[in-house]
Design a protein around this motif. Structure first.
Motif, PDB file in Angstrom:
ATOM      1  N   LEU A  11     -76.892 -18.251  -2.128  1.00  0.00           N
ATOM      2  CA  LEU A  11     -77.768 -19.197  -1.432  1.00  0.00           C
ATOM      3  C   LEU A  11     -78.471 -18.569  -0.238  1.00  0.00           C
ATOM      4  O   LEU A  11     -79.666 -18.796  -0.025  1.00  0.00           O
ATOM      5  CB  LEU A  11     -76.971 -20.427  -0.987  1.00  0.00           C
ATOM      6  CG  LEU A  11     -76.577 -21.387  -2.095  1.00  0.00           C
ATOM      7  CD1 LEU A  11     -75.644 -22.460  -1.564  1.00  0.00           C
ATOM      8  CD2 LEU A  11     -77.816 -22.020  -2.698  1.00  0.00           C
ATOM      9  N   THR A  12     -77.753 -17.790   0.536  1.00  0.00           N
ATOM     10  CA  THR A  12     -78.388 -17.216   1.725  1.00  0.00           C
ATOM     11  C   THR A  12     -79.398 -16.131   1.361  1.00  0.00           C
ATOM     12  O   THR A  12     -80.447 -16.035   1.993  1.00  0.00           O
ATOM     13  CB  THR A  12     -77.337 -16.665   2.700  1.00  0.00           C
ATOM     14  OG1 THR A  12     -76.477 -15.767   2.002  1.00  0.00           O
ATOM     15  CG2 THR A  12     -76.519 -17.790   3.312  1.00  0.00           C
ATOM     16  N   TYR A  15     -82.428 -18.001   0.137  1.00  0.00           N
ATOM     17  CA  TYR A  15     -83.170 -18.587   1.255  1.00  0.00           C
ATOM     18  C   TYR A  15     -83.962 -17.508   2.005  1.00  0.00           C
ATOM     19  O   TYR A  15     -85.110 -17.729   2.393  1.00  0.00           O
ATOM     20  CB  TYR A  15     -82.226 -19.314   2.217  1.00  0.00           C
ATOM     21  CG  TYR A  15     -82.963 -20.010   3.323  1.00  0.00           C
ATOM     22  CD1 TYR A  15     -83.534 -21.249   3.127  1.00  0.00           C
ATOM     23  CD2 TYR A  15     -83.124 -19.410   4.568  1.00  0.00           C
ATOM     24  CE1 TYR A  15     -84.236 -21.882   4.124  1.00  0.00           C
ATOM     25  CE2 TYR A  15     -83.818 -20.031   5.577  1.00  0.00           C
ATOM     26  CZ  TYR A  15     -84.373 -21.268   5.356  1.00  0.00           C
ATOM     27  OH  TYR A  15     -85.077 -21.884   6.355  1.00  0.00           O
ATOM     28  N   ALA A  80     -82.349 -23.370  -2.254  1.00  0.00           N
ATOM     29  CA  ALA A  80     -82.917 -22.639  -1.118  1.00  0.00           C
ATOM     30  C   ALA A  80     -84.362 -23.057  -0.876  1.00  0.00           C
ATOM     31  O   ALA A  80     -84.789 -23.216   0.276  1.00  0.00           O
ATOM     32  CB  ALA A  80     -82.829 -21.139  -1.363  1.00  0.00           C
ATOM     33  N   THR A  83     -84.445 -26.473   0.801  1.00  0.00           N
ATOM     34  CA  THR A  83     -84.047 -26.335   2.204  1.00  0.00           C
ATOM     35  C   THR A  83     -85.193 -25.765   3.038  1.00  0.00           C
ATOM     36  O   THR A  83     -85.468 -26.251   4.141  1.00  0.00           O
ATOM     37  CB  THR A  83     -82.811 -25.436   2.314  1.00  0.00           C
ATOM     38  OG1 THR A  83     -81.791 -25.948   1.475  1.00  0.00           O
ATOM     39  CG2 THR A  83     -82.313 -25.373   3.737  1.00  0.00           C
ATOM     40  N   SER A 102     -80.045 -15.993   7.648  1.00  0.00           N
ATOM     41  CA  SER A 102     -79.540 -16.097   6.278  1.00  0.00           C
ATOM     42  C   SER A 102     -79.505 -14.728   5.597  1.00  0.00           C
ATOM     43  O   SER A 102     -78.629 -14.469   4.775  1.00  0.00           O
ATOM     44  CB  SER A 102     -80.377 -17.085   5.470  1.00  0.00           C
ATOM     45  OG  SER A 102     -81.657 -16.576   5.228  1.00  0.00           O
TER      46      SER A 102
END
Length: 116
Positions: A11-12, A15, A80, A83, A102
């Motif tokens: 996820l990071t 992102y 991601a 967000t 991130s």
């Protein structure tokens, strides 16, 4: 613990990739950063974004195997992206800082995942 690290890393990194591609476009650069945009910086951000997209598929493939990891990868990209859209809508000045944070968190989680 491994599943949590895998999700965090995917996820990071996704992102950070979305943020780099977003800031590679002049419109979003002007919205998020008060300094002028340079073409060389735009190309570098776009290249970094595509590289991070590829890197975001790595943790899932490492933990769950290639086929399952590649199926879960678009889900991480979608989450991601949603967000990032929310951050751009409500706090556009936070976008570069959150993207850098991130990226650091994703690299740390990936390194820790590979180590253990």
């Amino acid at each position: 613990m491994t599943l949590l690290l895998t999700a965090l890393a995917s996820l990071t990194l996704a992102y950070a990739a979305m943020t780099a591609l977003c800031l590679g476009l002049p419109r979003y650069w002007r919205q998020c950063v008060p300094t002028p945009v340079f073409p060389r910086r735009q190309r570098a951000l776009r290249g970094l974004g595509w590289l991070l997209f590829a890197a975001a598929s790595g943790p899932g493939g490492h933990t769950w195997g290639g086929p399952i990891g590649l199926v879960l990868w678009p889900g991480a990209l979608a989450l991601a992206g949603m967000t990032l859209v929310c951050v751009l809508a409500y706090r556009p000045r936070w976008t570069p800082k959150l993207g850098l944070g991130s990226l650091c968190a994703g690299l740390l989680a990936s390194g820790w995942l590979l180590k253990g």
